[in-house]
Design an enzyme around this catalytic site. Sequence first.
Site, mmCIF file in Angstrom:
data_model
loop_
_atom_site.group_PDB
_atom_site.id
_atom_site.type_symbol
_atom_site.label_atom_id
_atom_site.label_comp_id
_atom_site.label_asym_id
_atom_site.label_seq_id
_atom_site.Cartn_x
_atom_site.Cartn_y
_atom_site.Cartn_z
ATOM 1 C CB CYS A 51 -0.986 -0.020 1.162
ATOM 2 S SG CYS A 51 -0.430 0.820 2.645
ATOM 3 C CD GLU A 52 -0.745 5.287 -3.714
ATOM 4 O OE1 GLU A 52 -0.137 4.851 -4.705
ATOM 5 O OE2 GLU A 52 -1.613 6.175 -3.781
ATOM 6 C CG HIS A 53 -2.305 5.567 1.669
ATOM 7 N ND1 HIS A 53 -3.584 5.111 1.486
ATOM 8 C CD2 HIS A 53 -2.110 6.526 0.727
ATOM 9 C CE1 HIS A 53 -4.147 5.771 0.488
ATOM 10 N NE2 HIS A 53 -3.273 6.626 0.012
ATOM 11 C CG HIS A 54 -0.162 2.756 6.098
ATOM 12 N ND1 HIS A 54 -1.374 2.639 5.450
ATOM 13 C CD2 HIS A 54 -0.350 3.645 7.102
ATOM 14 C CE1 HIS A 54 -2.271 3.420 6.063
ATOM 15 N NE2 HIS A 54 -1.670 4.035 7.049
ATOM 16 C CD GLN B 85 -8.217 -4.450 -2.792
ATOM 17 O OE1 GLN B 85 -7.795 -4.426 -1.634
ATOM 18 N NE2 GLN B 85 -9.258 -5.154 -3.159
ATOM 19 C CG HIS C 163 -5.429 -3.571 2.502
ATOM 20 N ND1 HIS C 163 -4.872 -2.634 1.670
ATOM 21 C CD2 HIS C 163 -6.346 -4.237 1.765
ATOM 22 C CE1 HIS C 163 -5.443 -2.715 0.473
ATOM 23 N NE2 HIS C 163 -6.353 -3.671 0.498
ATOM 24 C CB CYS D 85 -1.908 -0.441 6.514
ATOM 25 S SG CYS D 85 -3.112 -0.397 5.181
HETATM 26 ZN ZN LIG Z 1 -2.170 1.283 3.982
#
Ligand SMILES: [Zn+2]
Length: 186
Positions: A75-78, A116, A144, A146
Amino acid sequence: MTLSLPQHYREILKSLGEDPEREGLLDTPKRAAKAMQYLCHGYEQNLDDIVNGALFTSDNDEMVILKDIELYSLCEHHLLPFIGKAHVAYIPTGKVLGLSKLARIVDMYARRLQIQENLTRQIADAIQQVTQAAGVAVVIEARHMCMMMRGVEKQNSTMNTSVMLGAFRESNTTRMEFLQLIGRSK
Ligand SMILES: [Zn+2]
């Protein structure tokens, strides 16, 4: 001075309060850098190289489905993994794509930093672009890390995303057939 990827990892270890000189961590920056590069190797690939001419003339105009394609992404956020399965289908119009290529297209986009929803869309658009199909369907079910390891810590929630193009969007029957074949219809 720009740091190399292993040097960055060494700095991260220090920032976390670790001692990068202790025995167990000596080679960690190098290993972590190598692992991260592997997990992101999709950036070094492109659609033309992946398909590499494996597009064959065919009279078949029935739905082609590949289900339960293993999926590993970040995931690009975490920068934490999300893991699951992709199911893809298309309806050919004179050209069929080698089956392993469908899986490799999924992989190329999964091995980048993703959310996703975008991953699902990119896979569908790529298959559409390559095959000029009458319709393309992509469903991804993933867990996920995260969500599971931090934040709301929901261990059992699976995220489902789907993109339906062409016939799969326009025809309820086609869409239902696909969902039934991947075991997702009620
Ligand atoms: Zn994430």
